[in-house]
Design an enzyme around this catalytic site. Structure first.
Site, mmCIF file in Angstrom:
data_model
loop_
_atom_site.group_PDB
_atom_site.id
_atom_site.type_symbol
_atom_site.label_atom_id
_atom_site.label_comp_id
_atom_site.label_asym_id
_atom_site.label_seq_id
_atom_site.Cartn_x
_atom_site.Cartn_y
_atom_site.Cartn_z
ATOM 1 N N TYR A 13 7.664 -18.198 4.922
ATOM 2 C CA TYR A 13 8.494 -17.018 5.170
ATOM 3 C C TYR A 13 9.980 -17.353 5.201
ATOM 4 O O TYR A 13 10.822 -16.484 4.945
ATOM 5 C CB TYR A 13 8.043 -16.333 6.453
ATOM 6 C CG TYR A 13 6.665 -15.730 6.299
ATOM 7 C CD1 TYR A 13 6.482 -14.596 5.520
ATOM 8 C CD2 TYR A 13 5.546 -16.326 6.867
ATOM 9 C CE1 TYR A 13 5.222 -14.057 5.334
ATOM 10 C CE2 TYR A 13 4.283 -15.791 6.689
ATOM 11 C CZ TYR A 13 4.116 -14.656 5.920
ATOM 12 O OH TYR A 13 2.877 -14.132 5.731
ATOM 13 N N ASP A 66 5.455 -16.519 -6.886
ATOM 14 C CA ASP A 66 4.517 -17.548 -7.345
ATOM 15 C C ASP A 66 4.657 -17.872 -8.826
ATOM 16 O O ASP A 66 4.065 -18.833 -9.307
ATOM 17 C CB ASP A 66 3.066 -17.110 -7.089
ATOM 18 C CG ASP A 66 2.743 -16.987 -5.618
ATOM 19 O OD1 ASP A 66 3.559 -17.443 -4.798
ATOM 20 O OD2 ASP A 66 1.684 -16.425 -5.293
ATOM 21 N N THR A 105 7.206 -11.689 -8.449
ATOM 22 C CA THR A 105 6.244 -12.560 -7.784
ATOM 23 C C THR A 105 6.871 -13.934 -7.651
ATOM 24 O O THR A 105 7.211 -14.569 -8.657
ATOM 25 C CB THR A 105 4.900 -12.652 -8.532
ATOM 26 O OG1 THR A 105 4.141 -13.741 -8.004
ATOM 27 C CG2 THR A 105 5.087 -12.858 -10.028
ATOM 28 N N GLY A 126 0.822 -1.205 0.000
ATOM 29 C CA GLY A 126 0.000 0.000 0.000
ATOM 30 C C GLY A 126 0.852 1.250 0.000
ATOM 31 O O GLY A 126 1.994 1.270 -0.457
#
Length: 458
Positions: free
Chosen positions: A375, A220, A218, A165
Site C-alpha cells: 500500500y 501489475d 493496473t 463495485g
C-alpha cells in the site's frame, strides 16, 4: 453486473493475412452524424508539425517478430488526432471516473484529459465523478478545470476518490443521459473495463451520441495486449526501497533472511523487474513459475544452501505466487467487489513455514524479516517516466473520443499508441494466460545472473 458483447466485433481483412481489429465508431449506429474540421489545424502549437494528423489507414501490428512466410496478422487503429472530429468544442460535455484500487499516475491521467480537452479542443465542460461507478448516481460531481487540476500530478491517489463495485448499468447510463454527458473517460483495471464495455453497449442500444473510452489501469502490468500499464515503472522503482531495507536487515543478523512481498496477482512483472534492478535478491518467486518447499530442489534446500554460502539472503515473492501451496482451509473462494479472487497473504504464510522448518526440523537459528510495502507503493505519486506515459495515454484517449471512436481502450502496442476495442482487451485479459513465457529473455536474465536460482525456480 451482467454481460456485454451485444454488438459484433468490427473486423477488416486485407491481403497476406492482414486483420484489423477495428474500434466502434459513433457513425456505426448514428449514420447521419456531422463531421467537423479538427480545430487543431488552427492551433499554433500544432501548425508547425508536419503531418500531425494520423492517416485514416494507419494501423499498428500486434506482432512484430515474424518469419518471411508469416501472415501479416492482427492490427489495431493507430491513436492520434484525425482531420475530422464529431464533436464541436461547445458541444462537448465530458466526465472522468476512477475505479478500483489506487495506482501511481491516476491524478496525472485526470489532469491531462482535462488539459487536453481544454487546450487542444477548447472543450471546457468536464465533470469529475466522485467515488467510482456508484458516484454516477449517489455522489456529487466536481467541475474540473486546468486551474483546478494544475498540481494534482504531484500527489498520490486520485482526487476523485475511488471504490470497487457499485456498477449499475441502468442507473449509470440514466445519469449520463440526464446530465447531457457525451464523452465518458473510465480509468480502471480489468473489472472496471468490463463495466465500461457494458456501459458502451447500453449507450449504443439507446442510440446516444456518447463516446466511451477506457484508460487501462493496473499496477501489475498484466494487460497482455499493451506494452505496459501506467504506474508500473513507479512501482518497480519504489520496490527498490523495500528490497534495500530487506538486504540491510538480512546482512546485519546471523542467517538473516529478508522477505519482500510485492504486487502481482496473476503476473510477476513487478517482482521480476525489481529483482533485475536490485541485484541484491537471491530468490524471486512469481505466479508463472511454480515452486515447492520441501525435498531435493525445493525452496528450503536452496535457503539452507544460500545461508551456508553467504550468511544471509533476500527473497522477493509476488502476491499471487505459491497460492496452490496454501492449504485448502486457507482458501475462502471469495471475490472482491471488482470480481478479483481474494488471495491469502502468501508472504506471511511462507515466512511462518520457513521459520518452522528451520527451528523445528533443522534446529538452525534464522532471523527472518517480512516486509510488505504494497500500500505504500500504490499510494505514492508517479515518477517522471510514468508522468510522461500518462500524458500520452490521456491525450490519445481525448483524440479518439473527439474523432468519434467509442468502445475502446488505449495503450501502446509495440511502441505505438493504439485504439483497442473492448472485446479484444477483455478476451485477452479473461483468458489469464501466462503474461510472459517461461523461459522468457528477462526470466533467463535472472537465472543467468543468479545461477544458484536455477535448481528450484525453473
Amino acid at each position: 453486473m451482467g454481460t456485454s458483447s451485444n454488438s459484433l466485433p468490427k473486423i477488416v481483412t486485407g491481403d497476406a493475412g492482414y486483420v484489423l481489429e477495428d474500434v466502434p465508431h459513433l457513425t456505426d449506429y448514428i449514420p447521419d452524424l456531422t463531421a467537423y474540421p479538427n480545430p487543431l489545424q488552427d492551433n499554433p502549437a500544432y501548425s508547425v508539425v508536419k503531418q500531425y494528423f494520423v492517416n485514416i489507414d494507419d494501423t499498428v501490428a500486434q506482432k512484430i517478430v515474424v518469419q518471411k512466410s508469416s501472415p501479416r496478422g492482427t492490427h489495431f487503429r493507430r491513436a492520434g488526432p484525425r482531420q475530422k472530429v464529431y464533436f464541436e468544442p461547445d458541444e462537448v460535455h465530458a466526465c472522468i471516473v476512477t475505479c478500483g484500487g489506487l495506482c501511481p499516475g491516476l491524478n496525472t491521467v485526470i489532469r491531462e484529459i482535462v488539459c487536453g480537452l481544454y487546450h487542444m479542443y477548447d472543450a471546457k465542460r468536464v465533470l469529475g465523478i466522485e467515488g467510482g461507478y456508484r458516484g454516477f448516481y449517489s455522489r456529487n460531481t466536481i467541475n474540473l478545470t486546468p486551474r483546478f487540476v494544475n498540481d494534482i500530478h504531484k500527489r498520490g491517489g486520485t482526487i476523485l476518490g475511488t471504490s470497487r463495485g457499485g456498477h449499475d448499468t441502468t442507473k449509470i447510463v440514466d445519469s449520463i443521459q440526464d446530465r447531457g454527458i457525451n464523452q465518458v473517460y473510465i480509468i480502471g483495471g480489468d473489472g472496471t473495463q468490463r463495466g465500461a464495455s457494458i456501459i458502451y453497449e447500453e449507450i449504443r442500444r439507446r442510440g446516444l451520441k456518447v463516446a466511451v473510452v477506457g484508460i487501462p489501469k493496473t499496477i501489475d502490468n498484466d494487460i497482455p495486449v499493451i506494452d505496459r500499464s501506467f504506474g508500473f515503472d513507479t512501482a518497480v522503482e519504489e520496490a527498490q526501497r523495500a528490497i534495500n531495507a530487506a538486504h540491510v536487515e538480512s546482512e546485519c543478523f546471523e542467517n538473516g533472511i529478508g522477505l519482500v512481498k510485492l504486487m502481482g496477482r496473476y503476473s510477476g512483472f513487478i517482482a521480476m523487474y525489481a529483482t533485475l534492478a536490485s541485484r541484491d535478491v537471491d530468490c524471486c518467486l512469481i505466479p508463472e513459475s511454480p515452486f515447492y518447499l520441501e525435498g531435493a530442489g525445493g525452496l528450503f534446500e536452496y535457503i539452507e544452501k544460500r545461508l551456508k554460502e553467504n550468511g544471509h539472503m533476500v527473497i522477493v515473492i509476488a502476491e499471487g505466487a505459491g497460492q496452490e501451496l496454501l492449504s485448502e482451509t486457507l482458501h475462502s473462494g471469495h471475490q472482491d467487489p471488482s470480481g478479483n479472487k481474494l488471495l491469502k497473504d502468501v508472504g506471511l504464510w511462507i515466512s511462518e513455514r520457513i521459520k518452522d522448518h528451520f527451528s523445528r526440523q533443522k534446529k538452525m537459528i534464522i532471523n527472518l524479516k517480512y516486509i510488505d510495502p504494497t500500500y505504500m507503493i500504490r499510494a505514492i505519486r508517479s515518477n517522471a517516466s510514468d508522468n510522461v506515459y500518462c500524458t500520452l495515454l490521456a491525450q490519445s484517449a481525448v483524440h479518439g473520443a473527439m474523432a468519434g471512436y467509442t468502445g475502446f481502450t488505449v495503450g501502446p502496442v509495440n511502441g505505438r499508441h493504439s485504439y483497442i476495442p473492448f472485446n479484444v482487451s477483455q478476451s485477452l485479459t479473461l483468458t489469464r494466460v501466462s503474461y510472459f513465457y517461461i523461459p522468457s529473455t528477462r526470466w533467463i536474465s535472472i537465472l543467468t545472473i543468479w545461477k544458484n536460482l536455477t535448481h528450484f525456480t525453473y
